[in-house]
Every structure is written in structure tokens, then in C-alpha cells.
Write an enzyme that holds these catalytic residues in place. Sequence first.
Site, PDB file in Angstrom:
ATOM      1  N   ALA A   7       0.801  -1.232   0.000  1.00 60.48           N
ATOM      2  CA  ALA A   7       0.000   0.000   0.000  1.00 60.48           C
ATOM      3  C   ALA A   7       0.830   1.278   0.000  1.00 60.48           C
ATOM      4  O   ALA A   7       0.718   2.106  -0.923  1.00 60.48           O
ATOM      5  CB  ALA A   7      -0.959  -0.013   1.199  1.00 60.48           C
ATOM      6  N   ALA A   8       1.674   1.464   1.009  1.00 61.13           N
ATOM      7  CA  ALA A   8       2.401   2.736   1.113  1.00 61.13           C
ATOM      8  C   ALA A   8       3.380   2.883  -0.048  1.00 61.13           C
ATOM      9  O   ALA A   8       3.436   3.936  -0.709  1.00 61.13           O
ATOM     10  CB  ALA A   8       3.150   2.804   2.443  1.00 61.13           C
ATOM     11  N   GLU A  31       9.873  -5.891  -4.030  1.00 58.08           N
ATOM     12  CA  GLU A  31       8.887  -6.547  -3.154  1.00 58.08           C
ATOM     13  C   GLU A  31       9.306  -8.017  -3.010  1.00 58.08           C
ATOM     14  O   GLU A  31       9.463  -8.709  -4.013  1.00 58.08           O
ATOM     15  CB  GLU A  31       7.499  -6.440  -3.781  1.00 58.08           C
ATOM     16  CG  GLU A  31       6.445  -7.378  -3.229  1.00 58.08           C
ATOM     17  CD  GLU A  31       6.215  -7.243  -1.717  1.00 58.08           C
ATOM     18  OE1 GLU A  31       6.171  -6.097  -1.230  1.00 58.08           O
ATOM     19  OE2 GLU A  31       6.122  -8.286  -1.034  1.00 58.08           O
ATOM     20  N   CYS A  41      -5.662  -5.908   4.382  1.00 55.27           N
ATOM     21  CA  CYS A  41      -6.807  -5.878   5.296  1.00 55.27           C
ATOM     22  C   CYS A  41      -7.931  -6.782   4.812  1.00 55.27           C
ATOM     23  O   CYS A  41      -8.828  -7.140   5.573  1.00 55.27           O
ATOM     24  CB  CYS A  41      -7.376  -4.471   5.424  1.00 55.27           C
ATOM     25  SG  CYS A  41      -6.207  -3.172   5.074  1.00 55.27           S
ATOM     26  N   ARG A  68       2.764   1.796 -16.420  1.00 61.64           N
ATOM     27  CA  ARG A  68       2.901   3.197 -16.002  1.00 61.64           C
ATOM     28  C   ARG A  68       4.362   3.524 -15.672  1.00 61.64           C
ATOM     29  O   ARG A  68       4.654   4.469 -14.939  1.00 61.64           O
ATOM     30  CB  ARG A  68       2.000   3.478 -14.802  1.00 61.64           C
ATOM     31  CG  ARG A  68       0.557   3.038 -15.081  1.00 61.64           C
ATOM     32  CD  ARG A  68      -0.336   3.293 -13.897  1.00 61.64           C
ATOM     33  NE  ARG A  68      -0.481   4.706 -13.667  1.00 61.64           N
ATOM     34  CZ  ARG A  68      -0.650   5.256 -12.466  1.00 61.64           C
ATOM     35  NH1 ARG A  68      -0.662   4.498 -11.404  1.00 61.64           N
ATOM     36  NH2 ARG A  68      -0.774   6.549 -12.327  1.00 61.64           N
ATOM     37  N   VAL A  78      15.217  -6.868  -0.563  1.00 54.49           N
ATOM     38  CA  VAL A  78      16.337  -5.985  -0.243  1.00 54.49           C
ATOM     39  C   VAL A  78      16.941  -6.466   1.065  1.00 54.49           C
ATOM     40  O   VAL A  78      16.221  -6.655   2.058  1.00 54.49           O
ATOM     41  CB  VAL A  78      15.871  -4.522  -0.149  1.00 54.49           C
ATOM     42  CG1 VAL A  78      16.987  -3.635   0.400  1.00 54.49           C
ATOM     43  CG2 VAL A  78      15.424  -4.033  -1.518  1.00 54.49           C
ATOM     44  N   ASP A 284       3.103   0.551   7.490  1.00 53.66           N
ATOM     45  CA  ASP A 284       3.197  -0.167   8.766  1.00 53.66           C
ATOM     46  C   ASP A 284       4.589  -0.148   9.384  1.00 53.66           C
ATOM     47  O   ASP A 284       4.767  -0.613  10.516  1.00 53.66           O
ATOM     48  CB  ASP A 284       2.776  -1.632   8.563  1.00 53.66           C
ATOM     49  CG  ASP A 284       1.299  -1.782   8.264  1.00 53.66           C
ATOM     50  OD1 ASP A 284       0.587  -0.762   8.209  1.00 53.66           O
ATOM     51  OD2 ASP A 284       0.860  -2.929   8.089  1.00 53.66           O
TER      52      ASP A 284
END
Lengths: 453, 453
Positions: A7-8, A31, A41, A68, A78, A284
Site C-alpha cells: 500500500a504505502a 517486493e 486488510c 505506467r 532488499v 506499517d
Amino acid sequence: MVVGGDAAGMSAASQARRFKGPDELEIVAFERGHFGSYSACGIPYWVGGQVGERAELIARTPAEHRERAIDLRTRTEVTEIDLAGGRVLSRDLESGAEEWTGYDKLVLATGARPVRPPVPGIDAPGVYGVQTLDDGQALLDGLSAVGGGGRAVVVGAGYIGVEMAEALLNRGFAVTVLNRGEQPMSTLDPDMGRLVHTAMDGLGIVTVNGAGVTGVRTGADGRAVAVATRDAEYPADVVVLGTGVEPETGLARAAGLPLGVYGGLLTDLSMRVRGREEIWAGGDCVEVLDLVSGRERHVPLGTHANKHGQVIGANVGGGYGTFPGVVGTAVSKVCDLEIARTGLRERDAAEVGLRYVTVTIESTSRAGYYPSAAPMTVKMLAERRTGRLLGVQIVGREGAAKRVDVAAVALTAGMTVEAMTALDLGYAPPFSPVWDPVLVAARKAVSAVRAAG
Amino acid sequence: MVVGGDAAGMSAASQARRFKGPDELEIVAFERGHFGSYSACGIPYWVGGQVGERAELIARTPAEHRERAIDLRTRTEVTEIDLAGGRVLSRDLESGAEEWTGYDKLVLATGARPVRPPVPGIDAPGVYGVQTLDDGQALLDGLSAVGGGGRAVVVGAGYIGVEMAEALLNRGFAVTVLNRGEQPMSTLDPDMGRLVHTAMDGLGIVTVNGAGVTGVRTGADGRAVAVATRDAEYPADVVVLGTGVEPETGLARAAGLPLGVYGGLLTDLSMRVRGREEIWAGGDCVEVLDLVSGRERHVPLGTHANKHGQVIGANVGGGYGTFPGVVGTAVSKVCDLEIARTGLRERDAAEVGLRYVTVTIESTSRAGYYPSAAPMTVKMLAERRTGRLLGVQIVGREGAAKRVDVAAVALTAGMTVEAMTALDLGYAPPFSPVWDPVLVAARKAVSAVRAAG
């Protein structure tokens, strides 16, 4: 460069892209999971079967990001940040290949990880976290292997715990929730948590309070077969960790970035990591300012993560945005029971030196005479003397939870309970009693503030 | 002494009694109807059958009031106020007997009356208002006489009109709504009213816009048989007036008390009639300050009436209370369509000299992937330059209407749409998308304010 593709991180990437085209800004995101940009959620509802397909939880696929000009590299972890060199070391989890990649601007969105009680067997097969889509898939596979009619033990009775209890109940499992604390939902005061406990009893969910887990017993094949507490052993076909999460900030800690008391990254209002011009963090993995207590807290919620991402993306892209903080709003449900809170609990208020009064009222979601008017209990905290609203907790049925939003806005505005009694809230018999439950609580709180002197 | 025995009047009486016992304060209340202390807002649901018994709408009977030493005299109409003499003339509607009664403090809570278009036949039998329980009983008796399968014409398409359309539909009537204006629900902007129109079409309610009533045709027995407009005649077994209400202030006007442009009594913040030390007024017979526009408005709603009553009762009883004003929040429904508004419409903003931007967004009540996520349309007005929130209108399905409360509190606090984008509203997939629809609108409004310069 973005580390963490949910999300973030991906909100930040998308928002930055809106500000700057591919000629001006190259965006790479790492990721470690198989998926990015999904609704974590939503996992309990996918596990519970209300959401049919995993794909429904995915807002945007890696391919859509690439269209995009956002290079989202999944299954790529990472493993180190070299602040001085302005580069990160990543590892392709399929091939094992490692490489260093340089950045001008770094966005840390590494999320959170389930708290695993440090007890024997907790990492055994058959013990499931539910933090990522990969976790959710593993649990669903595990449930299928057991089939209906199995026994599930949920460790922890916070939001994730109670939502997973509902999900497992929906899947036909007999569910036991082991709760270390005094009552379920420790984000509420215990008197309100007790209402949740009673309702869970009514749903056939066995909740054991004061049940700290001491170990997970495994069978001959190494899989979990039971969960032990000091007092008892609970047989389990599946064990689900609903123990809450903590910031996933190992990388940041190793790099020497500033962490708060909950282990989350500390940022300024623009979501820049404190003291670092070129690094932002959100979601988070950060701590946020609690506007009511004035303290930093760890509040892992997708809605904050999305806001952080928007702010970071604007700032990285050359725009401007800030995240002022939270008031601690959270809503949840177990079957038809709705649970909400915002602001401070009694212990939070005491901890920061606030003197307060509390009131608790019973009301209904609709006019009492209107069909399907559902009961709800509203607890309100107000500061002594000033009468400033400090917090609201609501437990009820349909129409209860989102009423907390009124209190969330009032907290943000610093309203007194006296001012709240005059709020012009929507009234018609199908939607509210003539005095909305929040106003009933505010009126009683006014009296309590006056009586306390 | 209280004139008018419903929400405002009897709330005032009850609250005053809490402050002062019978030895200190004598309380007499006159009510011309058969009932006091009832929910007039509940009448459409009683007529529609969701509320089974009239008694359910009555909060407190005259006998219950008398037990608390409140002398509520029903079927007793006050016909004159003698300000100089400090007395009122009342008439017993059963016996016709008249008497003067003196007061030290007077509370005017005379309510509102349905606007009857001044056309031939409008007072004929078979044409029903729905303002009082007596009105509701008369209508129900009329519906029973016709039986199911009849034709109903509702004059007016405001809150009362659309709620009555639902009620009559529920009773098995074919319903036509005659609307003088451009779209139903003129408390919304026409673009949002159009959504209501479309939804009403879908429910099988025929809504005719631009249909000003020119007359009611009566049959040989003198009863209404059809409603005429300039363009057509609509046969009707029952005609219901949903044309809205106006303050019932004939007594006050005759006594020379100060009235506003809408004909409502003007009060100060303590609900004292302006310039009169000994007279208070509240409920549907007063005008209230609109905090967003700074103008007085007539907002006949039970929730305000109850607040007025509390304030008046406290002040009359020797306590202290104020009613600061309204922001214009209203919620309603037609079957499963939910309609809400708060703050200013476009025309309201223009009327007080505000320059504004508007945005309209589509969102859902729950996360898009969650079952029964229902669509909603949110329109938001913000002031140019400052970005201050001016108003919100919502049309949608389940979970739409009460979201307007967030905007109501934000309006009260004078928030900008920029500040609103950071609001910490309750989020979980069963309750909201990760960006609540109100926040989605606020984000778009921020862009619109910036673009408008």
C-alpha cells in the site's frame, strides 16, 4: 527507489508518477512477496470466503505498474541499505542472484510482521501468519488440507485475531481464541472488551482470557497439533497467529536510521525519515503522531499506509503534502458484531497525565420504534475541567462502527463534549434515534465533567 | 407555560422539571391535538407499516407527564397571547369552553403546518397532511377505506413527499409524485436530485417534474378524485401533501413577536425570543442560525426541536444552555435509496456571495471487493481560495446517508477540504474502501480548489 511493494510503497510510486513522467523520474520498487499493491486488510475475508478470488484483493498487478513505467520487481528482497553509497543490495528469491542498485531518493515501505511469541514450535508447519497474500494463500491451502469440521486455534484476540476467528468459523472450523490479556480487543478498555467476549461466546467462538501461549506441540510429521498455555493444551488442526504485528524495520535498524520506542521509523510531517534528506518512509513500518496524546504510536492500518504513500509520492515528485497524524480510529467486526474505537483508552489517558471522566450509554442504531433498530454501547472519555473529548469506544450491531467517525472528526478539531451535544448530525428514524448515540454519550459526559469539578 | 406539546415543548417541560421540582415550578402545557411527545418524523413509517402501532411513536403519554407534575392538556388550543397581561386564552376543543391562564415564563413550541398550495379543492376530504399523529391516523383511515391497489398522488417531492411515496408504495398503492421543481429533493442540487429521480423510477414511483398543482377535482360526494396540473390530470384515491411545512406562528404574529423572513420566531442563542425576557421558543416554529451561511433558516427537524427543548428547559429551570445553530444536515430514504445533505447547495453559496468549486465522485460503502459494497455518489462544495468545506450531498444505497455526519462535524469545525483529506476515519473492508468516499471527494476538491486559483 521503493522498498516494499504494497500500500504505502506503491501509492507513493503511483503518486510520484502523476507528478513526474518517466523522462524525469525512474521508479524501481522491490517486493519480496509474489504480489504488490494488494489489500492486506482484505485477507481475513478472502480466507473466510466472502471474497472469492485472491485477484480481487490486488489493486494493480506488476504488469499494470510497468505500463505506467513503475518497475515493480516481486520476489526480490532488499537485504541491505548502504546509506553512504546511496544504494541497496537486493536478492532475487528465485535465482539467488544479488545486486547493488543505486538511488537518489529512497522510500521505505517495508511493512510489519506478525509478532510470534518466542515459544517452542511457533515456527512449525501448520502455524500461519496472515500478514501477506502469500501468508493467506498458505493458510487457505492448509485449511483445504484439513477440510471442514477441523479445529482451529487463534493466538491473540486483537483485530486480526477476531477477524480470523470469524473467517475460520465461516470455513466450518471449531474456533478457540487464546487471549493473553484480560479481555479480547485490548485496543478497547476491558469493560468494552467484555462486551466483545460475550458476543463471541454467543457466536460459538471459545475465547480464553489470560491464556499466554507457552508452546506449540508438533506431531510426528513436525506439524503443529496443539497449542499449550500454562493451564491447558488446545488441540489444533491449524494455528493462526492473530497476535498483532510489529514494524518490519530490520533493514532500517541495520542502516542506523532513527527508530521509535515501538521499533517503527520516525519521520517528519512530510514523511521524510528524520535527519535524512533523501529518504522517506510510510505505512506499517513507521510510527505516527497520535494527535490526542501527543505521543508517537505504531498504528498499522492500510488507510494510513495509503495516505502516507500519497504524501510521499507528492513530495518525491516535487509537489507538497503532509501527514499530520492520527487520532487512533479503528473499526472491526466479528460476524454481525461491530467494534470501533478512536482516541485514548483510559490507560492511554492516564499514561500521558490526563485526568478524565468516562461515561457509558446504551442506545440504538435507528429510532427505537423502527424495525431492526440494533443496540449499541458507547463509552466516552472526556478531560476533566476542560471537557475536551479524549476518546470513544463503540460495541454494537449494524450501524454501530462507523458512528465513531463523528468522534474522530471531533477529536481532530479538539472539540469539547459540550460542543458535541450541539452537533447537527443526520437524523431520520431509519438512521438514528432523535439523539444520535454519540450525542447521548456527549450529553452524559457533560454532566460527568461538571460533577467531577 | 408551554404552548405546543410535542418535541420542543415537552422536552423543555421535562428538562425544566429536572432542574426544579413541583414546589418551585408549576408547568402547564397546551396541545391542540390528541397526543403529545410523539415522533412526527416516524409518521411515514407508521403509515407505511414498518411501525405497527401508533403508540410506538409516543414517547410519553399525558398521564406519564402528569406523574412528573407536568400538566399536559391535550385537545386544548391556545387562541391568543396577551403579552402585556402575561396570560394566554385557551379553548377546550371538546367542550368549547375558553379560559385565560397566566404565566411567568412562556415557551412557544407551536410547530409547523403543511404548506397547502392555494388552489381549488385543496381542503377537500381525501387530501391529507402528515404533520401530526392526528393527520397520520386520518390518512391511515383513508387508505383502509380505499384498500390496496388504489392510486395515490403525492404533492411535493421533498423529504416528506419521498418518504410518503415509499409509505404508499408499501401499502400497495400506485404512486405518482407531482413535483413543482426541476428535480425531486430540492434540498439537493438538481444534479443530485436527478439521481433520486432515476432511483424512484426504478422503484416504480412515477415522478413528474415541473408539475405545479392547479387544483384538486372533487367527486359528487365532495371527496378528492384527481389532482390537476397545467398539463394533465392525475386520478387519485388519496392525495397526500408532501409540500413541506411553514412555521405555525399565527399566535406569535398576532402578539407582535419578532418573526424572520421565513415566518419563524427569532430567538437569541439561549432560545429566548428576541427582546422578550420571559418568552422562549423552539422547534419547528423558530428560525435557526445556519452556521455555514451566517443566515437564519427554517429547518423543521425533530432533532433540532429536541435540542431546543433541552436548552429552553435548562434556561427556564435556572440552568444554562445554548443552541449555537445548524449546518443543515438532513438524511432520508426512499426504499433502499439513501439521501443526505449538509451545508450549502450551490444556490445557497451563491446567494450569500461565496465563490465555490464543486466535485462529484463515485465510490462504494465498503471495499469494492467486499460483498454488498453499494455504490454512492458524493458531491462536495468548497470555497475558492480558502478551500473551506461548504457542503456535501450524498445519494447511494446502504451505508451512504450517515456518512454525511463526517462532513457535518467538519463544517462545524470550519475545516478545509485539505484538512479533511487527513481525517482518521474508521477503515476496514466491511465498512469502507481504504479511502472513505468522503475523503475521496475531499481529495478531488483539493485539486479543484487549486485549479480554480
